[in-house]
Design a protein around this motif. Structure first.
Motif, PDB file in Angstrom:
ATOM      1  N   LEU A  55       0.387 -18.670 115.516  1.00 37.81           N
ATOM      2  CA  LEU A  55      -0.115 -18.624 116.880  1.00 37.81           C
ATOM      3  C   LEU A  55       0.883 -17.865 117.742  1.00 37.81           C
ATOM      4  N   PRO A  56       0.418 -17.288 118.852  1.00 39.97           N
ATOM      5  CA  PRO A  56       1.370 -16.700 119.789  1.00 39.97           C
ATOM      6  C   PRO A  56       2.387 -17.745 120.249  1.00 39.97           C
TER       7      PRO A  56
ATOM      8  N   ARG B 282     -10.638 -17.309 124.571  1.00 37.45           N
ATOM      9  CA  ARG B 282      -9.546 -18.269 124.468  1.00 37.45           C
ATOM     10  C   ARG B 282      -8.255 -17.666 125.016  1.00 37.45           C
ATOM     11  N   TYR B 283      -8.142 -16.350 124.932  1.00 29.01           N
ATOM     12  CA  TYR B 283      -7.004 -15.638 125.483  1.00 29.01           C
ATOM     13  C   TYR B 283      -7.495 -14.683 126.560  1.00 29.01           C
TER      14      TYR B 283
ATOM     15  N   ILE C 126      -5.925 -20.223 126.894  1.00 31.26           N
ATOM     16  CA  ILE C 126      -4.603 -19.806 127.348  1.00 31.26           C
ATOM     17  C   ILE C 126      -4.729 -18.598 128.263  1.00 31.26           C
ATOM     18  N   PRO C 127      -4.143 -18.573 129.477  1.00 34.25           N
ATOM     19  CA  PRO C 127      -3.429 -19.684 130.083  1.00 34.25           C
ATOM     20  C   PRO C 127      -4.220 -20.340 131.211  1.00 34.25           C
TER      21      PRO C 127
ATOM     22  N   GLN D 212     -10.708 -20.378 133.238  1.00 35.74           N
ATOM     23  CA  GLN D 212     -10.832 -19.306 132.253  1.00 35.74           C
ATOM     24  C   GLN D 212     -11.967 -19.594 131.280  1.00 35.74           C
ATOM     25  N   ARG D 213     -12.161 -20.864 130.910  1.00 36.52           N
ATOM     26  CA  ARG D 213     -13.251 -21.216 130.009  1.00 36.52           C
ATOM     27  C   ARG D 213     -14.601 -20.915 130.662  1.00 36.52           C
TER      28      ARG D 213
END
Length: 921
Positions: A280-281, A831-832, A877-878, A883-884
């Motif tokens: 993962l990052p 997700r990103y 993230i983040p 964001q979702r």
């Protein structure tokens, strides 16, 4: 068949009385002459009312009463038919440590069957566990045998302990048991060897013959944390060897319970361990708080992570021109640190405004007095400063007198330095460049291999002092220091006596440089660390099934200087200890390196001989109730004259058989499914599809993601979407789907049939949404054009798209039609966030200029995913929930774009067309 209340069967002797009562009839009516009766006497009815109940009705009632009596006597079929029931005290010993949680339900069911056996023979039981108890005063055993009813209640409230078994201690308790001749000794084993097995076996055999029960489905395993590394390995799964390969899954979760990743862990046949790699990052990886094996609720398979397991946030001071290729002061540092840590670059003010563990200062970046004062306070609070020498440091004036190292650290130097720099080699010197000497055992660099071609041609020299050797971590072959250090408050100052470029040494060009920086970041104290003598109080602890909760009353604190060597126990259960900003994790399986099979203690059996009893009383009562209902129905029909008195048994038996019969549901459904099975479900309703990747976790995330997106579309538009389908291009018919989601994995491949099917799908108006699902800046590849793909997916993307008829692609902006098909969007996260999206260049796509392919790496499926309970299991993230929501909106726009094409683009021309119509004469 056995009766638990056989005394009730004595009521069967009353059946003759019941027979007599049922046959009794009222006294004969007195006859009285009445003239009209003569007319009635001439009538001849077809049926006459019986003076007594017919025999079949009497038998029906007797059978119902008999079944009632038998049902209340509680008959049952014993599950252990082969077990010879012996009367006398029973000793039940069970392994109740953390490894027993794997099959705890089956273990308790077996224990309850043993209690049932004892209850039938009216024998008492003494139950003891082999794991130490939380209350040491009471001990792990009962003081005396107890009745079966009390033991059954105690077993119902028993749970596995979150620490290992101690059979050596259990052996001592067995030797001190009351001198009772046990009729039966049963041991429920977890089959894992411990150091006290021999003493335990001898203690049991001294009390009698032992029956050892092992569970056939038993799969002992433990999840052990590993030291922090940068290759993604965060834990090691220790297992008892399996007979065949198995695929397990480890979930990485955040504090709020959200799942950050589900990692497949293949375990080969006869293997004893497997690495758990969480790729993962860094920003996401540092949010992981727990790792646990999915489907196995145990403290042994749960790993808690603390600040010591994080990749350190590292700050790199940079100035103008510092990143110039090959000659810039941070050029080599950036490439060495980026894969190893959470790297941030900038000026001093911006770097220290965030939580930081290590600060790296190339030559000339800490010249100002105010900057040095600020960094000095930061170091005293626990930070680690790594400095590099260079022309600026060599040219500065140092005191001629040799100050103490404690005074030197005020200038952010670990030791006093001599003025100027030492030149090794060159036309004006006699010396030659020096190689590195082997690292001392006290150095954090110990064990690193030193390449023979790494040399130093220039360095700043340390001023000689009595305690210089205490501050040296690396030196040259001639003994001069190369890396020195000094403690300052809670932090540390480290100096490389060479520059961070290749001017003074070729060390920055070597792999040793990367390894040394990695060791230093791992050596850093972190954000906060308690003193060695500080008592770390328990904050959160785990129970035997791996569930976190408040510490039990018996939990005690652990001194910081012995925390690393402390094992889990009743006084120190697994969990998090210490203050909020400096907690340390004590894991249940930390000291486990293997799970060796234990030697048999007694006669080995399995749980099949201890099956639970099958009660029959409920069925007897149910049949009795049905018979009484039939009796009432028969009496009613006879009074209505619709049931022959002497020939009523046959139809009632048929009715009773019909009530008891259970038709197979498949027969009732054959007529419906035979038609439906001939038509694909996607032809009956609009559905999204996802291409199967072959990875169970990826495919499940795709299914959950498209299901969540379909529900979002149904709630906010007039579109009606069904459940998503898993499809195999080249095998399944793709013509029913408007949109296919294709998650790319590192091992993704295609076949000619699959490529041809996808080309046909896109040619007929379908849209292919390709997602490389992740971000990894260290995996950049300029040739691929996608610089934020998950590891290995850049090559996989090129591999699977070879042969696809993809038009020229461009990066999508908020002016693209896809950005306003329903919602007006300016970014398109998954997700990103911040990942580019590639679509067909305007004017180069067929099908009314609708892009047949959309390529990105935002990992939309995990952002859209909704599990069976309605929760969103994966963190984004983040930006969190906002964001979702944006990810859902982008997904809705994509679905509308796939369903309607370019209708929105046509709408922009409506005002112009209306104006032209108005201008016409």
């Amino acid at each position: 068949m056995i009766f638990q209340s056989p005394i009730l069967l004595s009521a069967l002797i009353c059946l003759p009385l019941v027979w007599w009562l049922l046959r009794a009839t009222p006294p004969r009516a007195r006859q009285q002459a009445f003239p009209p009766i003569a007319f009635l006497a001439r009538l001849h009815p077809k049926e006459t009312e019986a003076a007594r109940s017919p025999p079949w009705l009497l038998l029906l009632r007797l059978l119902a009463i008999s079944l009632l009596i038998v049902g209340f006597a509680r008959p049952f079929i014993p599950g252990n038919r082969e077990q010879v029931l012996t009367q006398g005290p029973v000793l039940l010993v069970l392994d109740d440590g953390m490894l027993s949680a794997v099959d705890w339900a089956e273990r308790m069911a077996t224990a309850q069957s043993i209690v049932d056996d004892a209850e039938r023979t009216r024998s008492s039981l003494l139950v003891m566990g082999t794991a130490p108890q939380a209350d040491e005063a009471a001990g792990p055993t009962a003081p005396a045998p107890q009745p079966a009813a009390a033991v059954r209640q105690m077993l119902n409230s028993r749970h596995p302990n979150p620490w290992p078994t101690d059979r050596e201690q259990a052996a001592q308790h067995i030797l001190h048991l009351p001198a009772i001749p046990f009729a039966r000794i049963v041991y429920l084993a977890d089959t894992v060897a411990t150091k006290g097995d021999n003493a335990f076996a001898q203690a049991l055999h001294a009390r009698g013959a032992v029956q050892e029960i092992r569970f056939s489905a038993q799969a002992n395993m433990a999840l052990v944390p590993t030291p922090v590394t940068t290759d993604g390995v965060m834990a090691r799964l220790i297992v008892q060897p399996f007979n065949q390969p198995r695929l397990l899954h480890v979930a990485a979760r955040a504090t709020d319970g959200g799942t950050l990743a589900v990692v497949p862990v293949p375990v080969a046949a006869n293997a004893t361990q497997a690495d758990v790699k969480v790729n993962l990052p860094v920003a996401v990886r540092n949010r992981i708080d727990t790792l646990n094996v999915q489907g196995v609720a145990s403290a042994a398979t749960t790993v808690l992570l603390d600040e010591n397991t994080r990749l350190r946030p590292v700050g790199l001071l940079s100035t103008g021109g510092a990143d110039t290729p090959l000659i810039g002061s941070i050029f080599y540092l950036r490439r060495a640190l980026a894969p190893l840590s959470d790297l941030h670059e900038g000026n001093l003010e911006s770097l220290l405004s965030r939580p930081l563990s290590v600060l790296i200062a190339p030559d000339g970046t800490l010249a100002g007095a105010q900057s040095q004062k600020t960094v000095l306070e930061w170091i005293k609070n626990g930070g680690t400063l790594i400095r590099f020498a260079g022309p600026a440091l060599a040219g500065s004036q140092h005191d001629a007198d040799t100050p103490a190292p404690s005074d030197t650290t005020q200038n952010l130097l670990p030791i006093p330095l001599l003025d100027g720099a030492r030149q090794l080699g060159g036309s004006m010197t006699w010396g030659t460049p020096q190689q590195l000497a082997p690292f001392d055992q006290t150095s954090p660099f110990r064990g690193l291999s030193i390449p023979g071609d790494v040399t130093v041609s220039r360095q700043v020299l340390a001023s000689p002092s009595a305690d210089l050797e205490q501050h040296v971590w690396a030196r040259l072959a001639d003994g001069t220091p190369l890396v020195t250090h000094a403690e300052l408050g809670k932090g540390e100052v480290i100096l490389f006596h060479v520059s961070s470029t290749a001017d003074w040494s070729n060390l920055p060009l070597s792999g040793l440089f990367v390894a040394m920086l990695q060791r230093l970041t791992e050596h850093a104290n972190g954000l906060s660390i308690p003193a060695d003598n500080a008592m770390l109080a328990p904050a959160i602890t785990l129970d035997g099934e791996g569930m976190a909760g408040p510490p039990p009353p018996t939990a005690r604190g652990i001194p910081g200087n012995v925390f690393a060597t402390t094992s889990v126990s009743p006084t120190h259960p697994p969990g998090l200890y210490g203050p909020t900003d400096g907690r340390r994790a004590l894991n249940a399986a930390s000291g486990i390196d293997s799970l060796q099979p234990a030697a048999p203690v007694g006669t080995i059996t399995d749980s099949s001989g201890q099956q639970a009893d099958k009660p029959l009383g409920r069925y007897c009562l149910l049949v009795a109730l049905l018979l009484l209902l039939l009796d009432g129905l028969a009496v009613g029909l006879m009074r209505a004259g619709k049931l022959p008195v002497h020939r009523g048994a046959a139809p009632l038996l048929v009715l009773f058989a019909a009530l008891c019969a259970t038709p197979h549901p498949a027969h009732a459904q054959n007529s419906d499914t035979s038609v439906t099975n001939r038509v694909p479900a996607a032809a009956l309703e609009t559905r999204l599809g996802y291409i199967v990747s072959g990875h169970e976790d990826v495919d499940e995330a795709s299914r959950q993601g498209l299901q969540g997106l379909s529900d979002f579309v149904n709630a906010r538009t007039s579109a009606v979407m069904g459940h998503p389908d898993a499809v195999h291009p080249g095998t399944d018919d793709l013509s029913y789907y408007p949109l296919l989601y294709w998650p790319i994995t590192a091992d993704a491949t295609t076949t000619p049939a699959m490529t041809a099917a996808l080309n046909t799908f896109m040619a007929h108006g379908g849209i292919l949404l390709i997602d490389t699902q992740g971000q990894d800046s260290s995996n950049s590849n300029a040739d691929s054009g996608f610089t934020a793909d998950a590891p290995g997916t850049s090559a996989a993307l090129r591999r699977v798209t070879t042969g696809l008829l993809v038009p020229p692609l461009v990066v999508m902006t908020d002016h693209h039609l896809l950005a306003h098909t329903f919602y007006l969007l300016h970014d398109f996260p998954g997700r990103y966030a911040g990942q580019p999206i590639w679509v067909a260049k305007e004017g180069d796509a067929e099908n009314d200029d609708v892009s047949p392919v959309i390529i990105g790496s935002a990992d939309w499926a995990h952002a859209w995913a909704v599990d069976g309970t309605g929760n969103t299991p994966f963190a984004v993230i983040p930006g969190g929930s906002d964001q979702r929501l944006q990810a859902y909106r982008f997904g809705l726009n994509t679905v509308i774009y796939a369903l309607t094409g370019s209708y929105k683009a046509d709408q922009v021309h409506v005002p112009m067309l209306l104006k032209r119509l108005e201008d016409r004469p």
